[in-house]
Design a protein around this motif. Sequence first.
Motif, short mmCIF file in Angstrom:
data_model
loop_
_atom_site.label_atom_id
_atom_site.label_comp_id
_atom_site.label_asym_id
_atom_site.label_seq_id
_atom_site.Cartn_x
_atom_site.Cartn_y
_atom_site.Cartn_z
N ALA A 1 51.24 49.50 41.03
CA ALA A 1 50.01 48.78 40.58
C ALA A 1 48.68 49.47 41.00
CB ALA A 1 50.08 47.29 40.82
N ASP A 2 47.60 49.05 40.19
CA ASP A 2 46.11 49.65 40.68
C ASP A 2 45.58 48.64 41.77
OD1 ASP A 2 45.89 51.92 39.25
OD2 ASP A 2 45.30 50.67 37.52
N LEU A 3 46.06 47.53 41.73
CA LEU A 3 45.66 46.18 42.30
C LEU A 3 46.78 45.31 42.36
CD1 LEU A 3 43.34 44.63 43.67
CD2 LEU A 3 42.77 43.97 41.22
N VAL A 4 47.03 44.75 43.69
CA VAL A 4 48.18 43.86 44.01
C VAL A 4 47.80 42.47 44.32
CG1 VAL A 4 50.23 43.49 45.41
CG2 VAL A 4 49.50 45.84 45.29
N ALA A 5 48.29 41.40 43.50
CA ALA A 5 47.62 40.12 43.43
C ALA A 5 48.77 39.19 43.48
CB ALA A 5 46.55 39.84 42.40
N ALA B 1 38.26 44.37 41.59
CA ALA B 1 38.37 44.78 40.27
C ALA B 1 37.07 46.00 40.04
CB ALA B 1 38.42 44.07 39.08
N ASP B 2 36.08 45.31 40.62
CA ASP B 2 34.62 45.97 40.76
C ASP B 2 34.71 47.35 41.46
OD1 ASP B 2 31.95 45.89 39.88
OD2 ASP B 2 31.29 45.40 41.95
N ALA B 3 35.36 47.26 42.65
CA ALA B 3 35.43 48.41 43.64
C ALA B 3 36.32 49.42 42.86
CB ALA B 3 35.96 48.00 44.82
N LEU B 4 37.20 49.33 42.26
CA LEU B 4 38.09 50.02 41.43
C LEU B 4 37.24 50.74 40.38
CD1 LEU B 4 41.60 48.43 40.73
CD2 LEU B 4 41.06 50.64 41.84
N LEU B 5 36.31 50.10 39.78
CA LEU B 5 35.93 50.82 38.53
C LEU B 5 34.65 51.34 38.99
CD1 LEU B 5 35.61 47.45 36.03
CD2 LEU B 5 37.08 49.56 35.84
N THR B 6 34.10 51.07 39.97
CA THR B 6 33.04 51.63 40.57
C THR B 6 33.26 52.94 41.58
OG1 THR B 6 32.31 49.91 41.96
CG2 THR B 6 31.19 49.95 40.21
N GLY C 1 50.01 50.35 50.18
CA GLY C 1 48.86 51.40 49.87
C GLY C 1 47.89 51.19 48.84
N ARG C 2 48.03 49.89 48.01
CA ARG C 2 47.02 49.61 46.92
C ARG C 2 46.34 48.49 47.47
NH1 ARG C 2 48.03 53.57 43.53
NH2 ARG C 2 50.35 54.19 43.84
N PRO C 3 45.07 48.31 46.85
CA PRO C 3 44.32 47.02 47.41
C PRO C 3 44.86 45.90 46.86
CG PRO C 3 43.15 48.71 45.47
CD PRO C 3 44.83 49.20 46.03
N ILE D 1 40.01 34.48 43.48
CA ILE D 1 39.15 34.74 42.22
C ILE D 1 38.28 35.57 42.69
CG2 ILE D 1 37.60 33.95 40.39
CD1 ILE D 1 39.13 31.22 40.27
N SER D 2 37.24 35.30 43.77
CA SER D 2 36.34 36.15 44.19
C SER D 2 36.71 37.68 44.76
CB SER D 2 35.19 35.55 45.02
OG SER D 2 35.77 34.85 46.30
N SER D 3 37.99 37.59 45.50
CA SER D 3 38.50 38.85 46.11
C SER D 3 38.94 39.59 44.95
CB SER D 3 39.46 38.41 47.04
OG SER D 3 40.67 37.85 46.60
N GLY D 4 39.55 38.95 43.59
CA GLY D 4 40.25 39.57 42.75
C GLY D 4 38.94 40.43 41.79
N ALA D 5 37.87 39.66 41.74
CA ALA D 5 36.65 40.47 41.00
C ALA D 5 36.27 41.41 41.71
CB ALA D 5 35.56 39.27 40.73
N LEU D 6 35.96 41.27 43.22
CA LEU D 6 35.47 42.18 44.11
C LEU D 6 36.31 43.40 43.95
CD1 LEU D 6 33.19 42.77 45.90
CD2 LEU D 6 34.72 42.05 47.90
#
Length: 302
Positions: free
Chosen positions: A61-65, A195-200, A165-167, A188-193
């Motif tokens: 995964a790109d991001l684990v939740a 996603a933002d870090a991945l995109l930027t 190894g994934r955020p 919710i806020s750590s997920g948004a943060l």
Amino acid sequence: MTAAEFFDAKMRRFRIASKEPYAWFVTRGPGEGTLDTTLLAGALEAGAEVRFRSRLEPSSADLVATGPQTPDGLARETAFETDGTTRVRVLYDPSVAPGGYAYLFTVGGRGTFGCAIVRDLGGIDRYFEKAKEKLLSVDEIPVEGPRDAYSFMNFALAPEPRRDGRPAAGEAGAFQDYLFGLGMRYAISSGALAADALLTGRDFSALARERFGRRQRVSLVNRYLYEAGGAFGLSLFARFATRMDFRTVLSAFYRPGAVRLALAPLVEALWKNRGLCAHRLPPHWCRAREREIRAPELGRIG
Ligand SMILES: Cc1cc2nc3c(=O)[nH]c(=O)nc-3n(C[C@H](O)[C@H](O)[C@H](O)COP(=O)(O)OP(=O)(O)OC[C@H]3O[C@@H](n4cnc5c(N)ncnc54)[C@H](O)[C@@H]3O)c2cc1C
């Protein structure tokens, strides 16, 4: 919510209130207008493909939740249908909810009774029954179609919130409030943060430490004070809360003030788990299980 009734171990009732809401009731699950349905609609609109009943390996995964890994706190809850009366009742009694609390909420014809504990997790059914007996002794409440469920939360301080190894966001990344286990906003806020870090292309771990680090350390100190207070301290807290606007009381508790931040390293040293754990995080702080806190360690801190 702008009002509630708190009960201490002797079932003395304390009425608390606030001018502005100090918390909100949130409906969860697949129904219409719930938090989950609303988030799902937003994701679909943004072009996400959602697969239900399907497992993904965190390493791909790109991001684990994926939520909590191991129970540092455990709850048993009964959801039911009831009358239209609003009841917000919380019982602070370490003998029926060790390290936690029991609650009874009825709003708009729906009800939840729950018991949340952080010690002696194996005794959850016994504590649940005792707490239920106490809280339901206040008055007669119609209970229709009860459904029981167990759930758990984890807590750690993870400077690198990563899994395989994934955020990792939400409880998978150990983002949680240790005082009362209120992790929805963190999720919710750590997920948004993340996603933002991945995109930027920014460093999620550094951003997360900056955004959540102090609040989480303060929640650890709050938990220490909460448990250290025992039945007497909790009764005192409930009494104190009646005298002030409860939103102000909560804000003061949750604000990362200098004194409580200064206490954090002491609590971390006192409660540190020096053995193995099941959090599956990079090097992190987590709490020793009760039997692991040995006298010599307590002595060193003192
Ligand atoms: C009894 C109880 C009461 C609570 N009450 C409150 C409250 O009043 N307020 C509050 O703020 N917080 C509350 N919390 C805490 C809050 O529910 C959690 O902190 C929050 O839901 C964590 O969100 P999350 O997305 O990290 O994990 P979760 O909500 O656990 O979601 C993780 C999801 O990932 C799925 N998943 C797991 N592994 C995989 C995989 N390999 N592939 C695909 N999917 C996978 C899981 O099935 C799950 O659906 C409560 C918790 C409990 C236990």
